[in-house]
Design an enzyme around this catalytic site. Structure first.
Site, PDB file in Angstrom:
ATOM      1  N   HIS A 305       0.915  -1.301   0.033  1.00  0.00           N
ATOM      2  CA  HIS A 305      -0.450  -0.237   0.072  1.00  0.00           C
ATOM      3  C   HIS A 305       0.361   1.503  -0.199  1.00  0.00           C
ATOM      4  CE1 HIS A 305      -3.910   2.232   1.467  1.00  0.00           C
ATOM      5  NE2 HIS A 305      -2.431   3.038   1.831  1.00  0.00           N
ATOM      6  N   GLU A 306       1.511   0.972   0.856  1.00  0.00           N
ATOM      7  CA  GLU A 306       2.793   2.625   0.821  1.00  0.00           C
ATOM      8  C   GLU A 306       3.919   2.539  -0.369  1.00  0.00           C
ATOM      9  OE1 GLU A 306       2.276   4.726   3.579  1.00  0.00           O
ATOM     10  OE2 GLU A 306       0.529   3.589   3.999  1.00  0.00           O
ATOM     11  N   HIS A 309       1.758   4.023  -2.707  1.00  0.00           N
ATOM     12  CA  HIS A 309       1.900   5.765  -1.972  1.00  0.00           C
ATOM     13  C   HIS A 309       3.030   6.379  -2.845  1.00  0.00           C
ATOM     14  CE1 HIS A 309      -1.163   6.253  -0.666  1.00  0.00           C
ATOM     15  NE2 HIS A 309      -0.754   5.729   0.903  1.00  0.00           N
ATOM     16  N   ASP A 316      -5.598   8.194  -0.592  1.00  0.00           N
ATOM     17  CA  ASP A 316      -6.251   7.205   0.377  1.00  0.00           C
ATOM     18  C   ASP A 316      -7.895   7.759  -0.695  1.00  0.00           C
ATOM     19  OD1 ASP A 316      -3.880   5.167   1.395  1.00  0.00           O
ATOM     20  OD2 ASP A 316      -3.916   7.483   2.223  1.00  0.00           O
TER      21      ASP A 316
END
Length: 352
Positions: A305-306, A309, A316
Site C-alpha cells: 500500500h505504502e 504511494h 487514499d
C-alpha cells in the site's frame, strides 16, 4: 431515552451514511496572497440529521494534519502532493471524528505550502478541491459531500518547502532494533513479491476476476507497470523513526510515506513504520486463514500500500477491499488500497 439515543447512533454508524447526511463548506481566508505560507483554508462540516455521525477523519477535509485534504491544481494540472500518506488501524479511536446532531465541526488548514509542489507550477491562481469522501468505517459505503473548489492566487513566493528533509536512496530498511529491522526487511520482500505476483497475473490472466474487481476498466499495461515498478528496487525505505511525530497514542497510524519531489515528479521516498505495524499487523501467510480485507491483515500488504504511494503517488480514497472494488475506474487506479487488495487476492488464490 438514553438507551434509544445510543441505539440510533449505533445504527447510523453501522449502516453507513446516506447522501445529504453531511454538508461541507470551504472558504479561503484570503483569495490573494504573496506567499504559499499565507494560504489558509477553513472548512465546516455540518450534520443536519437528528443523530450524531462518526466518520473516518483522515485523508479528507476533516483532517488538519499533513495528509491530503485537497487536490490542488493550476489551469487543470494537478500539483504533486508531498505530505503524509498513511495506513491506519481503524480500531483506533483517533481515526474518527464525531459530528454532533444538528451541529458542525470546523477545521482550519494551514501549512499547505510544504505539502504541494507549487514551485513546479509557478505563481498564479490555484484551485483547491476539498476531499469530501466520508466513511463511517472501513468497508462502509463512501459518501461524497460535494462542495465547490476555492481559488487562491499566489503573487510572489512559490519556492518549494520541505515538509521533512528526506534522502534519496535505494530501498534499504534501517532500524536500531535488529528484530524489528528484520520484520521490515521481510515485509518489504513480501510487498515486492505481492506486487510481482499481481504484475505476472495481469500478463498471464489479463481479464482475471482479481483484475476486474480492483482495476476493471483500466489499462492492463498501465496497472501492470505500476505493480512492476513496486516489485523492483526503487527509491523507498522502511525505518522505525517517526520524523512527522504521528505514531503512537490513539491515532492508529500503522505506517506512512513521505516523498521527495523535484520539478513536479517523485524522485525518492521514505516509508516509516509505527509500533502498531510490529504489534498488531499479521504476517502475509496468515491471510490464508484470516482473510485480507482489514488493513491490519498483512505487513506485506501494508508496505505494498505504502509503496504505491511512494512510486506512483496514489491517494487514499477508500479503505477496505469491498469498498475499493466499488470505486470508479479512475479512483481504482489512484487508490492505494486497490494495489494492496489485488496483491493479496492473487497471493491467496495461488498460495492458500
Amino acid at each position: 431515552m438514553f438507551r434509544s439515543t445510543i441505539l440510533l447512533s449505533f445504527v447510523a454508524v453501522a449502516l453507513g451514511l446516506s447522501a445529504g447526511d453531511l454538508k461541507v463548506s470551504v472558504k479561503a481566508i484570503s483569495s490573494s496572497v504573496d506567499s504559499v505560507d499565507d494560504i489558509v483554508i477553513s472548512a465546516i462540516v455540518t450534520n443536519p440529521t437528528k443523530e450524531d455521525i462518526r466518520v473516518i477523519s483522515k485523508n479528507n477535509i476533516l483532517d488538519p494534519t499533513a495528509t491530503k485534504s485537497f487536490a490542488v491544481s493550476k489551469q487543470g494540472d494537478e500539483l504533486l502532493f508531498s505530505g503524509i500518506r498513511a495506513t491506519y488501524d481503524f480500531n483506533a479511536a483517533g481515526v474518527y471524528t464525531t459530528i454532533p446532531a444538528g451541529g458542525s465541526v470546523a477545521v482550519n488548514h494551514t501549512g499547505l505550502g510544504a505539502l504541494y509542489d507549487f514551485e513546479a507550477a509557478g505563481t498564479g491562481t490555484f484551485s483547491f478541491s476539498a476531499s469530501t469522501h466520508f466513511q463511517t468505517g472501513p468497508d462502509a459505503p463512501i459518501i461524497e459531500a460535494n462542495t465547490a473548489p476555492v481559488d487562491v492566487t499566489v503573487k510572489k513566493d512559490v519556492k518549494k518547502r520541505s515538509f521533512i528533509p528526506l534522502e534519496r536512496r535505494l530501498s534499504t530498511p534501517t532500524c536500531g532494533d535488529g528484530g524489528r529491522k528484520q520484520v521490515i526487511t521481510d515485509s518489504l520482500t513480501y510487498a515486492r513479491s505481492l506486487a510481482g505476483g499481481a504484475a505476472t497475473d495481469i500478463r498471464t490472466h489479463p481479464n482475471s476476476a482479481e483484475f476486474n474487481t480492483y482495476f476493471g476498466g483500466n489499462s492492463q499495461d498501465d496497472i501492470w507497470y505500476r505493480h512492476d515498478i513496486i516489485a523492483g528496487d526503487l527509491s523507498s525505505s522502511g525505518t522505525r523513526i517517526d520524523p512527522a511525530g504521528i505514531c503512537g497514542g490513539s491515532g492508529g497510524v500503522i505506517a506512512y510515506t513521505l516523498v521527495v519531489t523535484s520539478g513536479g515528479n517523485i524522485v525518492g521516498s521514505d516509508i516509516y513504520t509505527c509500533d502498531i505495524f510490529f504489534t498488531s499487523v499479521g504476517t502475509t501467510p496468515s491471510i490464508c486463514s484470516g482473510g485480507f480485507d482489514s488493513t491490519t491483515s498483512s505487513r506485506g500488504g501494508v508496505i505494498l500500500h505504502e509503496l504505491s504511494h511512494a512510486t506512483s503517488g496514489t491517494s487514499d480514497l477508500g479503505y477496505g477491499c469491498s469498498v475499493t472494488a466499488g470505486l470508479s475506474v479512475a479512483n481504482k487506479r489512484n487508490n492505494a488500497d486497490n494495489y494492496r487488495c489485488m496483491g493479496l487476492a492473487i497471493y491467496k488464490h495461488y498460495n492458500c
